[in-house]
Scaffold this active site. Structure first.
Site, PDB file in Angstrom:
ATOM      1  N   ASP A  21       0.739  -1.166  -0.243  1.00  0.00           N
ATOM      2  CA  ASP A  21       0.141  -0.076   0.426  1.00  0.00           C
ATOM      3  C   ASP A  21       0.954   1.230  -0.361  1.00  0.00           C
ATOM      4  O   ASP A  21       0.718   1.968  -0.525  1.00  0.00           O
ATOM      5  CB  ASP A  21      -0.986   0.050   1.570  1.00  0.00           C
ATOM      6  CG  ASP A  21      -1.885  -0.900   1.567  1.00  0.00           C
ATOM      7  OD1 ASP A  21      -1.900  -2.245   1.119  1.00  0.00           O
ATOM      8  OD2 ASP A  21      -2.847  -0.641   1.760  1.00  0.00           O
ATOM      9  N   ARG A 103      -0.894   3.491  18.015  1.00  0.00           N
ATOM     10  CA  ARG A 103      -1.406   4.577  17.321  1.00  0.00           C
ATOM     11  C   ARG A 103      -0.619   5.620  17.515  1.00  0.00           C
ATOM     12  O   ARG A 103      -0.977   6.886  16.767  1.00  0.00           O
ATOM     13  CB  ARG A 103      -2.953   4.424  16.536  1.00  0.00           C
ATOM     14  CG  ARG A 103      -3.220   2.777  15.778  1.00  0.00           C
ATOM     15  CD  ARG A 103      -2.071   3.028  14.651  1.00  0.00           C
ATOM     16  NE  ARG A 103      -2.327   1.715  13.751  1.00  0.00           N
ATOM     17  CZ  ARG A 103      -1.974   0.892  13.612  1.00  0.00           C
ATOM     18  NH1 ARG A 103      -0.597   0.903  14.197  1.00  0.00           N
ATOM     19  NH2 ARG A 103      -1.623  -0.270  12.679  1.00  0.00           N
ATOM     20  N   ASP A 132      -8.192   2.478  12.541  1.00  0.00           N
ATOM     21  CA  ASP A 132      -7.152   3.469  12.482  1.00  0.00           C
ATOM     22  C   ASP A 132      -7.093   4.980  11.699  1.00  0.00           C
ATOM     23  O   ASP A 132      -6.108   5.521  12.135  1.00  0.00           O
ATOM     24  CB  ASP A 132      -6.333   2.787  11.802  1.00  0.00           C
ATOM     25  CG  ASP A 132      -5.069   1.925  12.874  1.00  0.00           C
ATOM     26  OD1 ASP A 132      -5.645   1.403  13.660  1.00  0.00           O
ATOM     27  OD2 ASP A 132      -3.979   0.693  12.234  1.00  0.00           O
ATOM     28  N   SER A 184      -3.848 -10.105   6.399  1.00  0.00           N
ATOM     29  CA  SER A 184      -3.572  -8.497   7.384  1.00  0.00           C
ATOM     30  C   SER A 184      -3.114  -8.227   8.326  1.00  0.00           C
ATOM     31  O   SER A 184      -3.477  -9.058   9.393  1.00  0.00           O
ATOM     32  CB  SER A 184      -4.787  -7.920   6.333  1.00  0.00           C
ATOM     33  OG  SER A 184      -4.554  -6.284   7.433  1.00  0.00           O
TER      34      SER A 184
END
Length: 412
Positions: A21, A103, A132, A184
Site C-alpha cells: 500500500d 497508534r 486506524d 493482513s
C-alpha cells in the site's frame, strides 16, 4: 484539521511501512498532488527486523526524497503500554488493545517529523473501513491541526492488491509483495493481529498458519514454567530478578509466554466505524503482564478503590480503542489510575502452562492483606460479635422495604 484535496501541498510526510500500500502511495502522491515532495516516515515499534530491513532504500526507490526511521520501542512501553496497564483496560472483555496502543506514539512521531521538515501535510495508508484512520487523524487534529491530511484509500479508485501491483509495475517501481498474501497483519512489541483469509468467516476455525508469536497450547511443553515479575509503582522492574530496559523485559516475556501458547484470542469485535470484524490476536508477554499486575492489585487496593479502577478500565478501553489518547478525558483517566499504581509495588509469580498464565504467588510491602484479620482461627483483632450490628445497618434498607410491603399488604 483540513481533510481536503489541497492541490497546493508542496511536501507531505507519509507513514511508511514498506508494504504494498505505502509503496504505491508514494508515486500516487507525486502524480496527484502536483509532484509534491514525499518524505517517508517509519516508526520502529518492535514489528521486527525483517519488516525494517532495507526500508530506507525501498522508500527512495519508490520515489521518496528521504526516509526517517524512528526507534520508539522503549518509549512505547514506558509512556503508552505501562500507563494503559495501570488502567486495566481490556476492550470488550478480551482485546488487550495491541494495535490501538501503538497508534498515538506513531502519530505523534509522524507529526514531529512533519514539523521538522516543514511539511504541509501528513498521509496514512489506512482504509476507509477501519479504525486506524480515525485514530491517526484524531491524533493529528490534537497535535497539529494546521497540517492537511491525505488518505489515499478514500480518494483513489484502486480496490485490490492486483490494482496496486499493476500500478507499481507500470511505473517500474520494485516491490516484494505478491498476489499470494493471505492475511493482513499488524505487529509491535505488545502484540500481532491477524485478519483476512479464512478469518473473514467467523464459523471457520483459524488454521495453524495464522499464528506467528505463539505455539499451539496443545503443542506447548508438558511441564509448567514459573516466571517472577517485579513491579515498582505500577511499572515492571524485573523479570526473574533481571533488571533491563522496559522494551527488553517485554521481549523476554513474549518469548517465555509464546513457547507456552499464552496470549491467543479469537474475537469478533465492534469497530468504531460501525461494523463488526473478526480477528485473531497474540499478546503473549502482555497477557502475563496484565495477569501479574491485576494479581498484585488484589493485595494493595481496597474494595472501593478497585471498584473505581475497574470503571476506569472500561472507560479507557473505549477511549484508547477510539483513538482519543490526546484528549482531556484520557489525561484524567490516566491520572486517576496513576494514583492507584503508586501502591502496585512487589513481586508476582505467574505459572505458564498450556496457554494459561495463572498467578500463584504475590507479595507487596503495601499489602492490605492481613492473616490476622482473615484467619478463621482465634484472634484478638476482630470480634465476630461486631458483625451483627454491621449486618443490621447494612441490611436496613431491605428491612425497611419489607416492613413497608407487609404493612401495605395488611391494609389491603
Amino acid at each position: 484539521m483540513a481533510i481536503v484535496k489541497n492541490k497546493n501541498i508542496k511536501k507531505v510526510v507519509l507513514a511508511y511501512s514498506g508494504g504494498l500500500d505505502t509503496s504505491a502511495i508514494i508515486p500516487w502522491l507525486k502524480e496527484n498532488y502536483d509532484n509534491c515532495e514525499v518524505v517517508a516516515f517509519c516508526a520502529d515499534v518492535g514489528q521486527g527486523y525483517e519488516e525494517l530491513e532495507g526500508i530506507e532504500a525501498k522508500a527512495i526507490a519508490s520515489g521518496a526524497s528521504e526516509c526517517h526511521v524512528v526507534d520508539l520501542k522503549e518509549q512505547l512501553v514506558t509512556d503508552y503500554i505501562y500507563p494503559t496497564l495501570t488502567t486495566g483496560a481490556v476492550y470488550e472483555g478480551q482485546y488487550l488493545l495491541g494495535t490501538s496502543v501503538a497508534r498515538p506514539i506513531i502519530a505523534k512521531a509522524q507529526v514531529e517529523v512533519a514539523l521538522k521538515v516543514g511539511a504541509d501535510a501528513v498521509c496514512h495508508g489506512c482504509t476507509g473501513k477501519g479504525n486506524d484512520q480515525v485514530r491517526f487523524e484524531s491524533c493529528f487534529a490534537a497535535l497539529a491541526p494546521e497540517l492537511s491530511v491525505i488518505a489515499p484509500w478514500r480518494e483513489w479508485d484502486m480496490v485490490s492488491r492486483e490494482d496496486l501491483l499493476s500500478y507499481l509495475d507500470e511505473r517500474n517501481i520494485p516491490c516484494s509483495a505478491s498476489l499470494t498474501k493471505i492475511y493482513s497483519r499488524d505487529a509491535n512489541l505488545w502484540h500481532i493481529s491477524h485478519e483476512g483469509g479464512e478469518l473473514e468467516d467467523p464459523w471457520c476455525e483459524p488454521s495453524k498458519q495464522v499464528w506467528t508469536m505463539t505455539v499451539s497450547p496443545e503443542e506447548a511443553p508438558n511441564t509448567p514454567e514459573y516466571v517472577k515479575l517485579s513491579f515498582e509503582q505500577g511499572k515492571l522492574l524485573a523479570v526473574n530478578s533481571q533488571e533491563l530496559k522496559a522494551d527488553k523485559l517485554l521481549e523476554i516475556l513474549n518469548i517465555l509466554a509464546g513457547k507456552h501458547g499464552v496470549g491467543r484470542i479469537d474475537i469478533v469485535e465492534n469497530r468504531l466505524v460501525g461494523m463488526k470484524s473478526r480477528g485473531c490476536y497474540e499478546t503473549p508477554g502482555g497477557t502475563v503482564l496484565m495477569a501479574a499486575y491485576k494479581g498484585l492489585e488484589t493485595l494493595v487496593l481496597d474494595k472501593e478503590s478497585l471498584k473505581y479502577r475497574e470503571s476506569v478500565a472500561l472507560e479507557f478501553s473505549h477511549v484508547l480503542y477510539d483513538g482519543r489518547w490526546f484528549t482531556p478525558l484520557a489525561e484524567a483517566l490516566l491520572a486517576a489510575s496513576a494514583i492507584f499504581a503508586k501502591s502496585v509495588t512487589g513481586d508476582v509469580i505467574v505459572r505458564l502452562y498450556k496457554g494459561q498464565a495463572t498467578v500463584t504467588q504475590r507479595r507487596s510491602p503495601h499489602s492490605l492483606y492481613s492473616e490476622a484479620f482473615a484467619t478463621f482461627g482465634a484472634d484478638d483483632v476482630y470480634d465476630q460479635k461486631h458483625a451483627e450490628g454491621f449486618i443490621r445497618l447494612f441490611s436496613l434498607p431491605s428491612r425497611i422495604n419489607a416492613m413497608k410491603q407487609q404493612a401495605n399488604s395488611k391494609e389491603s
